[in-house]
Design an enzyme around this catalytic site. Structure first.
Site, PDB file in Angstrom:
ATOM      1  N   ASP A  46      40.406  43.778  53.429  1.00 41.04           N
ATOM      2  CA  ASP A  46      40.588  42.562  54.226  1.00 41.04           C
ATOM      3  C   ASP A  46      41.716  42.728  55.228  1.00 41.04           C
ATOM      4  O   ASP A  46      42.615  43.557  55.076  1.00 41.04           O
ATOM      5  CB  ASP A  46      40.854  41.352  53.330  1.00 41.04           C
ATOM      6  CG  ASP A  46      42.169  41.418  52.578  1.00 41.04           C
ATOM      7  OD1 ASP A  46      42.449  42.489  51.995  1.00 41.04           O
ATOM      8  OD2 ASP A  46      42.920  40.416  52.555  1.00 41.04           O
ATOM      9  N   GLU A  97      43.678  41.159  49.497  1.00 37.90           N
ATOM     10  CA  GLU A  97      45.079  41.539  49.276  1.00 37.90           C
ATOM     11  C   GLU A  97      46.002  40.721  50.159  1.00 37.90           C
ATOM     12  O   GLU A  97      47.108  40.341  49.742  1.00 37.90           O
ATOM     13  CB  GLU A  97      45.254  43.033  49.567  1.00 37.90           C
ATOM     14  CG  GLU A  97      46.629  43.600  49.187  1.00 37.90           C
ATOM     15  CD  GLU A  97      47.661  43.560  50.305  1.00 37.90           C
ATOM     16  OE1 GLU A  97      48.821  43.940  50.052  1.00 37.90           O
ATOM     17  OE2 GLU A  97      47.328  43.143  51.438  1.00 37.90           O
TER      18      GLU A  97
END
Length: 418
Positions: A88, A183
């Site tokens: 991400d 994350e």
């Protein structure tokens, strides 16, 4: 020259530029996991590329994690090593429509990004650019972030996997690959299955400057303050209304101006940072992140914040509030100091690449922070990216190639010492 350092056929930059064009922005307001389905678009691509390399067990699970195994090719008893990066990108800046640009043979000039000429990566403001003379520097075009955090790490692990699968003369034990979602919003390992992963030690490829390895992070809490105001029709509000939103604004305004904030601290100094405010007259919410390298200092920072809230709320009769603290992650050094061999191998690997290893503390956290406390001790190795979470993010091809070689040396050193 060692066999590993003689490798020239890298694909890391091409992979990276392909991966950054897949929008994987995570969403802190989402209640699903992963927070955005589009993160799986890249994860599916990674699984297919791993399968094409011959990594036969590569798969995507229902939570958006990619798991894969490179089998051992040695008779020695070697710890199982995991390499981890997150797919991400930060919600702080758009990751939709990234156009990666290569500034070949960089010569120290300011880099003006073509899609927004006001976005300039200035040589004087980015100290590591002085180490990039002659390198191929990769940026976005000026309207999005680049995604080096952490698609540089993803691309490096993928290229290292390809090289290990095609060069059996590089001896290594069993290697595990883990790619995580979310994350950037602090949820990257919420559903990871460490038993299924089956690794003894790990390395996240999520650091910055080439040659660095980090064994210390912040310890981190989140604080949410909910303020209950008194809502009255504004035409009849005199002496009655107490706006929760005004209370929230005054709390933020009452924070220390010269300390305890990200913009006034450095090195190992902690901070209390408001990163969200919402609501209206009746109800308002304030979100804070609290950070310090010394875990015991978090309680003192939170007490100071609560004292500020108390003093403000006293000025608004009838207003009440709740103050909720949620642990996010802890300083991984507390775990890594119990396993010094992990850092020893990392430092040796960086040295073998030809870089001067630099042991660092990071003013932030990685998936490795939480993985370490979950039972997978996991320092953070450089991936080469700079100026994360914004339009001036950049990385060099040569630094990513050095990171690939570092991965190869890490597994080879572990095998040597087996």
């Amino acid at each position: 020259m060692s066999l590993i350092n003689s490798i020239k056929d890298f694909t890391v930059a091409e992979r990276f530029m392909r991966y950054v064009q897949v929008d994987t922005e995570s969403d802190p307001s989402s209640t699903s996991f992963p927070s955005t389905e589009k993160q799986k678009d890249l994860s599916r691509l990674l699984v297919q590329e791993l399968l094409d390399m011959g990594v036969s067990d590569a798969h995507l699970d229902e939570h958006g994690y990619v798991y894969a195994t490179i089998p051992s090719n040695t008779e020695k008893d070697v710890p199982v090593i995991c390499f981890c990066s997150h797919v991400d990108t930060s919600p702080d800046c758009s990751g939709n429509g990234v156009k990666p640009l290569v500034h070949a043979n960089y010569q120290g000039q300011d880099i003006i990004l073509p899609d927004d000429n006001s976005v300039v990566i200035r040589f004087a403001e980015h100290p590591d650019l002085k180490n990039q003379i002659g390198h191929d520097v990769i940026t976005a075009s000026g309207t999005t972030l680049l995604g080096a955090d952490d698609k540089a790490g993803v691309a490096e692990i993928m290229d290292a996997a390809r090289l290990l699968m095609s060069n059996p003369e590089i001896k290594h034990g069993e290697i595990k690959i883990l790619f995580t979602p979310d994350e950037e919003i602090g949820q990257g390992v919420n559903h990871v299955d460490l038993k299924k992963l089956g690794a003894d030690f790990g390395y996240t490829m999520d650091g910055e400057k080439a040659g660095t390895i980090e064994d210390e992070t912040f310890s981190a809490d989140a604080v949410r303050i909910k303020i209950q105001g008194i809502s009255v029709h504004p035409g009849f509000a005199k002496g009655k209304m107490q706006s929760a939103l005004k209370v929230a604004a005054q709390i933020v305004s009452s924070l220390p101006k010269d300390r305890l904030s990200p913009e006034t601290t450095a090195k190992k100094e902690g901070f209390v940072h408001p990163n969200g405010i919402s609501g209206g007259v009746d109800m308002a919410e304030l979100d804070f992140i609290v950070r310090d390298h010394n875990t015991s200092n978090l309680e003192a920072h939170e007490l100071e914040l609560r004292t500020i809230v108390d003093e403000v709320v006293k000025q608004f009769p009838g207003v009440t509030y709740t103050f909720t603290v949620q642990e996010q992650y802890r300083n991984m050094k507390e775990v890594l100091d119990q396993h010094p061999e992990i850092m020893d191998v990392g430092l040796e690997a960086i040295k073998r690449v030809g870089l001067t290893p630099e042991r660092r503390s990071i003013r932030g956290g990685t998936d490795g922070s939480r993985l370490s406390f979950m039972g997978l001790p996991c320092p953070n190795v450089f991936a080469g990216g700079h100026a994360f979470h914004g339009k001036m993010e950049w990385v060099s091809r040569q630094d990513m190639e050095k990171a690939v070689l570092t991965i190869l040396h890490i597994v080879n050193v572990w095998e040597e010492r087996g």
